[in-house]
Design a protein around this motif. Structure first.
Motif: not given
Lengths: 116, 116
Positions: A34, A36, A38, A43-44, A46, A49, A59, A91, A93, A107-108
């Motif tokens: 996934f 993301y 930010q 918040s993160l 998405l 996927t 998305e 950012f 992720i 998570f990375g």
């Protein structure tokens, strides 16, 4: 525990250039990854996927031509921000899950992108 | 539809105070997982806990405890005797079977600041 790495950890690029971010699962095979985004104090969100060997599912509202995702192997997914602009600064992720029946998500550490 | 609500945007406490972070979720699934993550200033998400929908036992881990109440769809997180190192953004997240396998739905996060 399972480890996910991201490279680079931070990057500064000029407006109009493209930048690639790598996400690797170091000690397991990631069937699904996934991505993301930010923004500061948010918040993160998405973005998409990706499943190994198939096209990513984006998305709603995420430009697939701008954010190219490639999941070429079970341990590597890449996100390429094409023709980056300052509003793409964020950012990013990635996370990965290890199996079709597993809900463990790893998570990375994230990649901070600054577009000047 | 899946939704996670963290009504508290920011909380400030003084060291040694107890603090509770609220999380309310929505899902139509009967099988789901709830998570708490900590995001320190470095940005890397730190996994704190995963709880499945069939396990309503409260959990304690050191100074951390979690209260899962299915009747009110809440999964609250309490830090006892807070410390400055607890300062971070805390995210509550939901994972169910109603959509993409493994996908997490995040709340908007609660910024916790612990003052010495």
């Amino acid at each position: 525990g399972a480890v996910v790495s991201q490279h680079p950890s931070w990057v500064i690029c000029k407006s109009g250039t493209s930048v690639k971010i790598e996400c690797r699962s170091l000690d397991f095979q990631a069937t699904t990854m996934f991505w993301y985004r930010q923004f500061p104090k948010q918040s993160l969100m998405l973005m998409a996927t990706s499943n190994e060997g198939s096209k990513a599912t984006y998305e709603q509202g995420v430009e697939k031509d701008k954010f190219l995702i490639n999941h070429a192997s079970l341990t590597l997914s890449t996100l390429t921000v094409t023709s980056a602009h300052p509003e793409d600064s964020s950012f990013y992720i990635c996370s990965a899950i290890s199996g079709e029946s597993s809900y463990e998500q790893y998570f990375g550490p994230g990649t901070r992108l600054t577009v000047t | 539809a899946q939704k996670v609500t963290q009504a508290q945007t920011e909380i400030s406490v003084v060291e040694k105070e107890d603090v509770t972070l609220d999380c309310v979720y929505e899902t139509r699934d009967t099988t789901y997982y709830l998570f708490w993550y900590k995001q320190p200033p470095s940005g890397e998400l730190v996994f704190l806990i995963r709880r499945n929908s069939f396990d309503e036992q409260n959990e304690i881990s050191g100074r951390y405890s979690w209260n899962f109440q299915k009747s009110t769809s809440s999964f609250n997180f309490t830090i006892t005797a807070s410390q400055v190192v607890d300062s971070a953004v805390y995210f509550c997240a939901l994972q169910d079977r109603g959509s993409t396998l493994g996908r997490l739905y995040f709340g908007r996060g609660t910024q916790l600041t612990v003052w010495p």
